[in-house]
Design a protein around this motif. Structure first.
Motif, PDB file in Angstrom:
ATOM      1  N   VAL A  32     -22.434  36.885  26.110  1.00 46.89           N
ATOM      2  CA  VAL A  32     -22.127  35.575  26.699  1.00 46.89           C
ATOM      3  C   VAL A  32     -21.378  34.701  25.699  1.00 46.89           C
ATOM      4  O   VAL A  32     -20.395  34.034  26.041  1.00 46.89           O
ATOM      5  N   ALA A  33     -21.844  34.702  24.434  1.00 48.34           N
ATOM      6  CA  ALA A  33     -21.201  33.878  23.406  1.00 48.34           C
ATOM      7  C   ALA A  33     -19.760  34.307  23.179  1.00 48.34           C
ATOM      8  O   ALA A  33     -18.855  33.466  23.069  1.00 48.34           O
ATOM      9  N   LEU A  36     -17.640  33.334  26.177  1.00 47.48           N
ATOM     10  CA  LEU A  36     -17.455  31.882  26.194  1.00 47.48           C
ATOM     11  C   LEU A  36     -16.402  31.459  25.183  1.00 47.48           C
ATOM     12  O   LEU A  36     -15.503  30.654  25.501  1.00 47.48           O
ATOM     13  N   ILE A 100     -26.436  26.247  36.029  1.00 48.58           N
ATOM     14  CA  ILE A 100     -25.967  27.081  34.918  1.00 48.58           C
ATOM     15  C   ILE A 100     -25.170  28.262  35.452  1.00 48.58           C
ATOM     16  O   ILE A 100     -24.068  28.573  34.961  1.00 48.58           O
ATOM     17  N   PHE A 104     -21.033  28.943  34.808  1.00 48.53           N
ATOM     18  CA  PHE A 104     -20.552  30.174  34.175  1.00 48.53           C
ATOM     19  C   PHE A 104     -19.784  31.043  35.170  1.00 48.53           C
ATOM     20  O   PHE A 104     -18.845  31.744  34.786  1.00 48.53           O
ATOM     21  N   ASN A 107     -16.167  29.850  35.337  1.00 42.53           N
ATOM     22  CA  ASN A 107     -15.359  30.073  34.149  1.00 42.53           C
ATOM     23  C   ASN A 107     -15.272  31.535  33.721  1.00 42.53           C
ATOM     24  O   ASN A 107     -14.247  31.963  33.176  1.00 42.53           O
ATOM     25  N   GLY A 113     -21.619  35.065  35.641  1.00 42.41           N
ATOM     26  CA  GLY A 113     -22.317  33.842  35.997  1.00 42.41           C
ATOM     27  C   GLY A 113     -23.208  33.973  37.211  1.00 42.41           C
ATOM     28  O   GLY A 113     -24.389  33.617  37.177  1.00 42.41           O
ATOM     29  N   LEU A 301     -19.316  23.466  32.122  1.00 44.68           N
ATOM     30  CA  LEU A 301     -19.582  24.653  31.308  1.00 44.68           C
ATOM     31  C   LEU A 301     -20.247  24.276  29.992  1.00 44.68           C
ATOM     32  O   LEU A 301     -21.193  24.950  29.543  1.00 44.68           O
ATOM     33  N   ILE A 302     -19.782  23.211  29.369  1.00 40.91           N
ATOM     34  CA  ILE A 302     -20.378  22.765  28.096  1.00 40.91           C
ATOM     35  C   ILE A 302     -21.832  22.371  28.310  1.00 40.91           C
ATOM     36  O   ILE A 302     -22.727  22.754  27.542  1.00 40.91           O
ATOM     37  N   ALA A 305     -23.928  25.498  29.004  1.00 37.89           N
ATOM     38  CA  ALA A 305     -24.180  26.274  27.788  1.00 37.89           C
ATOM     39  C   ALA A 305     -25.327  25.670  26.991  1.00 37.89           C
ATOM     40  O   ALA A 305     -26.185  26.392  26.458  1.00 37.89           O
ATOM     41  N   TYR A 308     -28.514  26.441  28.837  1.00 36.01           N
ATOM     42  CA  TYR A 308     -28.872  27.853  28.684  1.00 36.01           C
ATOM     43  C   TYR A 308     -29.489  28.110  27.315  1.00 36.01           C
ATOM     44  O   TYR A 308     -30.488  28.829  27.199  1.00 36.01           O
ATOM     45  N   LEU A 309     -28.915  27.517  26.277  1.00 42.75           N
ATOM     46  CA  LEU A 309     -29.479  27.670  24.938  1.00 42.75           C
ATOM     47  C   LEU A 309     -30.897  27.106  24.886  1.00 42.75           C
ATOM     48  O   LEU A 309     -31.775  27.666  24.214  1.00 42.75           O
TER      49      LEU A 309
END
Length: 325
Positions: A32-33, A36, A100, A104, A107, A113, A301-302, A305, A308-309
């Motif tokens: 994912v990272a 992204l 979330i 995702f 994008n 996503g 998206l920001i 993210a 999600y974190l």
């Protein structure tokens, strides 16, 4: 007994399983990272900020409000799946997961996503595969149900100015519009009249919603697509008829799905430029689309993210405790 694994294998599996789970979790998070970062590197940030500065504060504010309303509405789609499955995750939790996944999905594509994130996040809160599959299927169907109805109406009522070199002309679009509307209405009829309420798809049981719930799916999805079209309509300066903008958006959405390009990069711009040629300068169209991507794709998206974190930072036991109720 024949067919049973040796007794030594079971303890080994129990010993290694936590390590395997941690490895799979790390692999998913790393993937994912990377996706992204790759996506963010493709963004023309200078063009985005220039496009946003080219619009008035009032226009940007109204577009942002519509974007917030659209994402909030879409975040309720998974609540329909909760109703069908009967799971008891909290409303705000379901909406957070839905948000979330949608951000995702926009994008990075539906596979990452829409599918992977749902199974990953819902499974952490104790939902089984069948329940997640029902939620996923209901959400995806809700999204495209409104698309079918609106595309049918838009293509039939306001034929798009299709370029001569396109394989589908105005008559073909009208025929397609009638077909799409028929599909949406057929789904409503199936939900209202079918005696068979459970269908098996690839080994997973999918429950057919009631007619009232199906109608709610149609209304929610249609409202969402109309708000997205409203964002683009105002960013384009309201210089083109709303139904035309809606039709172009729906055509671009279909093209994005067919081409399997994450976030429809390039596809959205190509369709809008081709179908609005002569009505607006290319620079105005591109500026509107860049601002639209910043408002509707990148900003959510920001936030997604970060959310999600936050989910990943909480242990499984704490997540299960928070999901109760």
């Amino acid at each position: 007994m024949p067919g049973e694994p040796p007794s030594s294998i079971v303890p080994a599996i129990r010993t290694w399983w936590p390590r395997i789970r941690r490895l799979v979790t790390f692999a998913f998070f790393a993937t994912v990272a990377v996706l992204l970062l790759m996506h963010l590197r493709t963004v023309d940030w200078h063009g985005v900020f220039s496009a946003m500065r080219s619009h008035s504060i009032a226009t940007m504010l109204f577009a942002c409000l519509l974007a917030v309303a659209s994402h909030a509405l879409y975040s309720c789609f998974d609540l329909l799946g909760r109703h069908l499955t009967g799971h008891h995750l909290k409303t705000r939790l379901v909406m957070a997961i839905n948000f979330i996944c949608y951000a995702f999905n926009l994008n990075l594509g539906a596979l990452v996503g829409g599918v992977a994130f749902r199974y990953r996040l819902y499974s952490r809160f104790g939902l089984g595969v069948d329940a997640v599959t029902q939620v996923l299927a209901t959400s995806m169907l809700t999204n495209w149900l409104g698309y079918l109805l609106l595309a049918g109406a838009a293509f039939a009522a306001t034929p798009l100015p299709v370029p001569e070199d396109w394989p589908v002309g105005t008559a073909g679009l009208r025929a397609a519009g009638g077909f799409l509307s028929t599909l949406a209405l057929s789904y409503l009829a199936l939900c209202a009249l079918s005696r068979r309420r459970v269908w098996t798809v690839r080994g997973h049981a999918i429950r057919l919603p009631s007619a009232r719930l199906a109608l709610l799916q149609l209304l929610m999805s249609s409202a969402n697509w109309l708000m997205i079209a409203g964002i683009l309509h105002f960013l384009l300066g309201a210089q083109t008829p709303f139904m035309l903008v809606l039709g172009v958006l729906l055509a671009a959405a279909f093209a994005g799905v067919v081409t399997h390009v994450p976030a429809g990069l390039g596809v959205l711009e190509a369709v809008f430029l081709a179908l609005l040629a002569g009505r607006l300068p290319d620079t105005a169209i591109l500026a509107a689309l860049l601002a639209y991507r910043a408002i509707y794709y990148l900003a959510p998206l920001i936030l997604a993210a970060i959310m999600y974190l936050a989910f990943e930072s909480v242990s499984g036991d704490k997540m299960a405790a928070r999901s109760a109720g």
